[in-house]
Design a protein around this motif. Structure first.
Motif, mmCIF file in Angstrom:
data_model
loop_
_atom_site.group_PDB
_atom_site.id
_atom_site.type_symbol
_atom_site.label_atom_id
_atom_site.label_comp_id
_atom_site.label_asym_id
_atom_site.label_seq_id
_atom_site.Cartn_x
_atom_site.Cartn_y
_atom_site.Cartn_z
ATOM 1 N N ARG A 151 -19.350 -24.486 -7.864
ATOM 2 C CA ARG A 151 -20.432 -23.652 -7.311
ATOM 3 C C ARG A 151 -19.994 -22.212 -7.090
ATOM 4 O O ARG A 151 -20.262 -21.617 -6.059
ATOM 5 C CB ARG A 151 -20.949 -24.248 -6.015
ATOM 6 N N GLY A 152 -19.275 -21.648 -8.045
ATOM 7 C CA GLY A 152 -18.882 -20.251 -7.976
ATOM 8 C C GLY A 152 -17.666 -19.955 -7.115
ATOM 9 O O GLY A 152 -17.320 -18.797 -6.922
ATOM 10 N N ARG A 153 -17.027 -20.981 -6.559
ATOM 11 C CA ARG A 153 -15.840 -20.773 -5.733
ATOM 12 C C ARG A 153 -14.711 -21.662 -6.231
ATOM 13 O O ARG A 153 -14.936 -22.782 -6.668
ATOM 14 C CB ARG A 153 -16.113 -21.140 -4.270
ATOM 15 N N TYR A 154 -13.491 -21.138 -6.147
ATOM 16 C CA TYR A 154 -12.329 -21.948 -6.479
ATOM 17 C C TYR A 154 -11.919 -22.740 -5.249
ATOM 18 O O TYR A 154 -11.688 -22.178 -4.191
ATOM 19 C CB TYR A 154 -11.161 -21.076 -6.961
ATOM 20 N N ARG A 155 -11.822 -24.055 -5.416
ATOM 21 C CA ARG A 155 -11.434 -24.935 -4.317
ATOM 22 C C ARG A 155 -10.226 -25.755 -4.740
ATOM 23 O O ARG A 155 -10.148 -26.204 -5.880
ATOM 24 C CB ARG A 155 -12.579 -25.862 -3.940
ATOM 25 N N LEU A 194 -13.120 -24.812 -10.161
ATOM 26 C CA LEU A 194 -14.283 -23.953 -9.916
ATOM 27 C C LEU A 194 -15.479 -24.834 -9.600
ATOM 28 O O LEU A 194 -15.913 -25.633 -10.425
ATOM 29 C CB LEU A 194 -14.551 -23.074 -11.135
ATOM 30 N N TYR A 200 -6.537 -25.599 -8.611
ATOM 31 C CA TYR A 200 -7.871 -25.261 -8.130
ATOM 32 C C TYR A 200 -8.912 -25.636 -9.165
ATOM 33 O O TYR A 200 -8.635 -25.678 -10.352
ATOM 34 C CB TYR A 200 -7.958 -23.764 -7.841
#
Length: 127
Positions: free
Chosen positions: A78-82, A76, A74
């Motif tokens: 924009r503040g999200r784990y993708r 990080l 994953y």
């Protein structure tokens, strides 16, 4: 040379490709498949159902493989784990069965063999 995560440029040199990883994250069913039996080798990028996990039997280039482990990395953003990279570590079905066979007999020799004569033949005092 060209491989996973690299692409050929016009002049023939290969450079790391940021595009390859971003395309993978958009396609949740695209996995890098790696055969981990010695010597390990990459089998390329292949599409499988997103819920493919350990123990599943998959077919790549006409060969059957058993998924030994699933690796999802994953990033990080924009503040999200993708998810940015998915990999399936696989063993050929014959190698997988052979490994089970070896592990079974190893455990058998540790557990049963020290007491094997008593379990199989019985104790002489019981006769």
């Amino acid at each position: 040379g060209s491989g996973i995560g690299s692409r050929c440029t016009r002049n023939g040199s290969s450079t790391p490709s940021v595009v390859a990883f971003s395309n993978r994250s958009r396609n949740p069913s695209l996995f890098e498949v790696k055969d981990i039996s010695p010597p390990p080798e990459s089998l390329g990028l292949h599409s499988f159902p997103p819920n493919t996990t350990n123990g599943d039997v998959i077919t790549v280039n006409g060969q059957s493989y058993v998924v030994k482990s699933t690796v999802i990395r994953y990033k990080l953003q924009r503040g999200r784990y993708r998810p940015c990279h998915k990999r399936l570590d696989v063993l050929g079905t014959s190698r997988y069965i052979y490994n089970l066979y070896v592990v079974f007999f190893f455990v058998f020799s540790l557990v049963i063999a020290p007491h094997g004569s008593q379990l199989l033949l019985g104790n002489a005092a019981d006769i």
